[in-house]
Design a protein around this motif. Sequence first.
Motif, mmCIF file in Angstrom:
data_model
loop_
_atom_site.group_PDB
_atom_site.id
_atom_site.type_symbol
_atom_site.label_atom_id
_atom_site.label_comp_id
_atom_site.label_asym_id
_atom_site.label_seq_id
_atom_site.Cartn_x
_atom_site.Cartn_y
_atom_site.Cartn_z
ATOM 1 N N UNK A 12 35.715 37.847 60.813
ATOM 2 C CA UNK A 12 36.704 38.317 59.747
ATOM 3 C C UNK A 12 37.998 37.992 60.495
ATOM 4 N N UNK A 13 38.703 36.739 59.855
ATOM 5 C CA UNK A 13 39.827 36.228 60.394
ATOM 6 C C UNK A 13 40.977 36.842 59.875
ATOM 7 N N UNK A 14 40.997 37.302 58.777
ATOM 8 C CA UNK A 14 42.176 37.964 58.311
ATOM 9 C C UNK A 14 43.069 36.994 57.714
ATOM 10 N N UNK A 15 42.970 35.770 57.419
ATOM 11 C CA UNK A 15 43.750 34.685 56.889
ATOM 12 C C UNK A 15 44.844 34.280 57.924
ATOM 13 N N UNK A 16 44.535 34.149 58.993
ATOM 14 C CA UNK A 16 45.320 34.265 60.300
ATOM 15 C C UNK A 16 45.152 32.442 60.549
ATOM 16 N N UNK A 17 46.373 31.936 61.238
ATOM 17 C CA UNK A 17 46.368 30.717 61.716
ATOM 18 C C UNK A 17 45.984 30.535 63.228
ATOM 19 N N UNK A 18 44.493 30.203 63.569
ATOM 20 C CA UNK A 18 44.189 29.929 64.721
ATOM 21 C C UNK A 18 44.361 28.484 64.985
ATOM 22 N N UNK A 19 45.641 28.142 65.045
ATOM 23 C CA UNK A 19 45.997 26.683 65.086
ATOM 24 C C UNK A 19 45.565 25.773 66.245
ATOM 25 N N UNK A 20 45.636 26.276 67.421
ATOM 26 C CA UNK A 20 45.231 26.059 68.697
ATOM 27 C C UNK A 20 43.802 26.288 69.075
ATOM 28 N N UNK A 21 42.849 26.938 68.244
ATOM 29 C CA UNK A 21 41.780 27.708 68.776
ATOM 30 C C UNK A 21 40.583 27.090 67.963
ATOM 31 N N UNK A 22 39.508 26.458 68.759
ATOM 32 C CA UNK A 22 38.524 25.934 68.146
ATOM 33 C C UNK A 22 37.415 27.266 67.832
ATOM 34 N N UNK A 23 36.764 27.274 66.582
ATOM 35 C CA UNK A 23 35.820 28.164 66.392
ATOM 36 C C UNK A 23 34.492 27.634 66.397
ATOM 37 N N UNK A 24 33.430 27.968 67.309
ATOM 38 C CA UNK A 24 32.267 27.425 67.576
ATOM 39 C C UNK A 24 31.208 28.123 67.077
#
Length: 360
Positions: A224-236
């Motif tokens: 549940x990401x909330x529409x956030x910018x995880x701009x430097x993080x990989x989702x695995x």
Amino acid sequence: MADRYWILGTGSWSSTNTTNWSASSGGAGGATVPTASDNVFFDANSNVLATAFTVTMANTPRVCNDFTASGLDGAMTLAGSGVGLTVSGSLTFQATNFTRSYTGVTTFNATTTGKTVTANGVAFGAGITFNGVGGAWTLGSALTVAGATNTITLTNGTLDLQSYTLSTGRFNSSNSNTRIIAFGTGQISCTGTGTAWDTSTTTGLTITGTGTIRLTNASAKTFAGGGFSYSSVTLNQGGAGALTITGSNTFSDITNTYKSTGATSILFTAGTTNTFTDWNASGESTRLLTIGSVTAASHTLSKASGTVSADYLSISRSTATGGAGWYAGANSTNGGNNSGWVFTAPPAPSAGNGNFLMFF
């Protein structure tokens, strides 16, 4: 602020027992029970000779400033049924001769920076909460909360992973307080089902570093990401079963490292747009990776430029856009209602002019 040292081996860490507390290492008992501003120490003088001993916490929660278990020469167990521990400073567990069996939540509530959490391989058996306005905690080792339903919660303050892995059933930082997740090059690994990652409310949240969020349970789980910018993080997606991603988020990369037989899938909420700097999610010949929507409507995947080179995907209700070339691969399956995906391998790079030598 005072220092309090445990003595005389097995005993009860309660709100009234002073027998086992001393003002010095191996000194006389009768010192006051530690308060939230006092540092507590468990060392070679905490037991009788080198025997094993148990410190049983009572009257939850037990409180202290710094908690240090170091130099133990006999096996110590920190126990307490349903009892938690609140640490207002730093925490250090000893890697050997130390066992944690208490079953309450551990709370870190410092309101200043410079605190450390060093578990040295000792796992926590219930949730951990970081909740201190202005507080900052740096991991000095990997941090693990055992149990798929237990949660690490960041409510206030800064949690700095450095290069370590934080393992938990679920991670939650869904609130409107000021808080920072500093990944460094570390990783948060969520082993639980249900909403394994919850930052659905992102007000006040900052994320830094180049780490990884890894969801590993073999059953269904939700990011549940909330529409956030995880701009430097990989989702695995590191486990079998469906990974559902809610919200229109931005990711540095998305990967799928589950390598075994059996179905696995990444499902997006219909009507959302998730943006990627890189896409490295593929299946393999024995197990297609399904890309689809949670409901019977389309989602959008966006990458600004470059080439997506995937394979062994089963794709449906997916719009690929943003300027990049989206190549699903020759071994992928078109499940229908797709746009922008090319179901071939990407073309080979065109030959350039190359380098040459001139001889005179």
